[in-house]
Design a protein around this motif. Structure first.
Motif, PDB file in Angstrom:
ATOM      1  N   ILE A  50       0.803   4.307  -2.695  1.00  0.00           N
ATOM      2  CA  ILE A  50       0.658   5.723  -2.341  1.00  0.00           C
ATOM      3  C   ILE A  50       1.769   6.547  -2.983  1.00  0.00           C
ATOM      4  CG2 ILE A  50       0.777   7.368  -0.420  1.00  0.00           C
ATOM      5  CD1 ILE A  50      -0.595   5.220   1.309  1.00  0.00           C
TER       6      ILE A  50
ATOM      7  N   LEU B 120      -3.050   4.508  -5.591  1.00  0.00           N
ATOM      8  CA  LEU B 120      -3.820   3.855  -4.534  1.00  0.00           C
ATOM      9  C   LEU B 120      -5.308   3.885  -4.877  1.00  0.00           C
ATOM     10  CD1 LEU B 120      -3.831   2.541  -1.689  1.00  0.00           C
ATOM     11  CD2 LEU B 120      -4.222   4.842  -0.763  1.00  0.00           C
ATOM     12  N   ASP B 121      -5.955   2.741  -4.822  1.00  0.00           N
ATOM     13  CA  ASP B 121      -7.387   2.624  -5.085  1.00  0.00           C
ATOM     14  C   ASP B 121      -8.145   2.827  -3.772  1.00  0.00           C
ATOM     15  OD1 ASP B 121      -9.951   2.039  -5.841  1.00  0.00           O
ATOM     16  OD2 ASP B 121      -9.553  -0.051  -6.393  1.00  0.00           O
ATOM     17  N   THR B 122      -8.909   3.920  -3.671  1.00  0.00           N
ATOM     18  CA  THR B 122      -9.700   4.202  -2.461  1.00  0.00           C
ATOM     19  C   THR B 122     -11.187   3.983  -2.689  1.00  0.00           C
ATOM     20  OG1 THR B 122      -9.859   6.555  -3.029  1.00  0.00           O
ATOM     21  CG2 THR B 122      -7.988   5.876  -1.649  1.00  0.00           C
TER      22      THR B 122
ATOM     23  N   THR C  68       0.831  -1.210   0.000  1.00  0.00           N
ATOM     24  CA  THR C  68       0.000   0.000   0.000  1.00  0.00           C
ATOM     25  C   THR C  68       0.862   1.255   0.000  1.00  0.00           C
ATOM     26  OG1 THR C  68      -1.784  -1.140   1.166  1.00  0.00           O
ATOM     27  CG2 THR C  68      -1.794   1.258   1.247  1.00  0.00           C
TER      28      THR C  68
ATOM     29  N   TRP D 132     -12.954   1.580  -2.030  1.00  0.00           N
ATOM     30  CA  TRP D 132     -13.616   0.867  -0.928  1.00  0.00           C
ATOM     31  C   TRP D 132     -14.327   1.824   0.029  1.00  0.00           C
ATOM     32  CZ3 TRP D 132     -12.186   2.071   4.024  1.00  0.00           C
ATOM     33  CH2 TRP D 132     -10.967   2.744   4.188  1.00  0.00           C
ATOM     34  N   VAL D 133     -13.862   3.094   0.089  1.00  0.00           N
ATOM     35  CA  VAL D 133     -14.489   4.061   0.991  1.00  0.00           C
ATOM     36  C   VAL D 133     -15.936   4.315   0.555  1.00  0.00           C
ATOM     37  CG1 VAL D 133     -14.408   6.400   1.910  1.00  0.00           C
ATOM     38  CG2 VAL D 133     -12.274   5.131   1.507  1.00  0.00           C
ATOM     39  N   ASP D 134     -16.152   4.577  -0.737  1.00  0.00           N
ATOM     40  CA  ASP D 134     -17.504   4.810  -1.238  1.00  0.00           C
ATOM     41  C   ASP D 134     -18.368   3.561  -1.097  1.00  0.00           C
ATOM     42  OD1 ASP D 134     -16.754   7.343  -1.858  1.00  0.00           O
ATOM     43  OD2 ASP D 134     -16.566   7.012  -4.024  1.00  0.00           O
TER      44      ASP D 134
END
Length: 226
Positions: free
Chosen positions: A203, A208-210, A199, A212-214
């Motif tokens: 960064i 970085l794939d974010t 990770t 997952w937050v949504d």
């Protein structure tokens, strides 16, 4: 029957040295995550030394607040690499150890000292590399009367530490790993540490794939714009 004033039990052999060494190279936070964040020694217990990781077999002491008679004996009995874990009730009125006792522990090759209570000679401890964790600092010295127990289960802010368990520490604090679960926890923490290293690379490279937050926000029922 009344309890004995002094109890000294044999040292528990603890975990294999190679397993303890593996824990020394893992962040305490990673190990904690793999223990479901259920165990902690409390935020009050902070490193009093200059820094560096600690890992070793728990050699436990339970003493009356402000008294270090059994701590002196524990420093004689503990084996090289052991972590002497002292439950002094969390009281900060009297220091349990200072420069002399920490220096003696280091000379015997012990792995560190944990004091659920206070220490003194703080400047000297902070300048050294020998691991010392404590809840606070006071100049007022200890008593040497007992009572106390050596190598019995102790608890620090809900974290139970049994003789022979593995104790680890770094700048984030302390953690006790039950001996019978240590190998499995080490494997899980090693995998987590490796995943976090990936990770960090993502960064640094801006990929970085974010998403997952949504995904989690929608799962919680959020219907606004994302």
């Amino acid at each position: 029957m009344t309890p004995q004033q002094i109890e000294i039990h044999p040292r528990h052999p603890g975990a294999d040295a190679a397993l303890i060494e593996r824990f020394r190279h893992l962040p305490v936070a990673n190990v904690s995550d793999c223990m479901l964040r259920l165990t902690a020694a409390g935020a009050r217990l902070r490193p009093m030394h200059a820094g560096g990781a600690m890992a070793g077999t728990a050699f436990t002491v339970k003493t009356r607040p402000g008294d270090n008679l059994l701590v002196h004996k524990a420093l004689d009995l503990a084996a090289p690499g052991d972590i002497v874990v002292v439950d002094a009730g969390g009281d900060l009125t009297n220091a349990i150890i200072g420069e002399l006792m920490s220096g003696y522990a280091a000379s015997r090759g012990l792995g560190g000292i944990v004091i659920n209570g206070a220490v003194r000679d703080a400047d000297t401890l902070r300048a050294g590399r020998f691991p010392v964790y404590a809840a606070g600092v006071t100049h007022r010295g200890p008593y040497k009367d007992g009572p106390g127990q050596i190598n019995v289960p102790v608890a620090i802010d809900g974290m139970v530490i049994r003789p022979g368990d593995i104790v680890v520490g770094d700048a984030d604090g302390l953690l006790c790993i039950p001996l019978e679960e240590a190998a499995a926890i080490c494997e899980a923490a090693t995998a987590k540490h490796a995943a976090e290293a990936v990770t960090l690379v993502e960064i640094a490279e801006g990929r970085l794939d974010t998403g997952w937050v949504d995904t989690l926000l929608r799962r919680q029922g959020y219907t606004g714009g994302l």
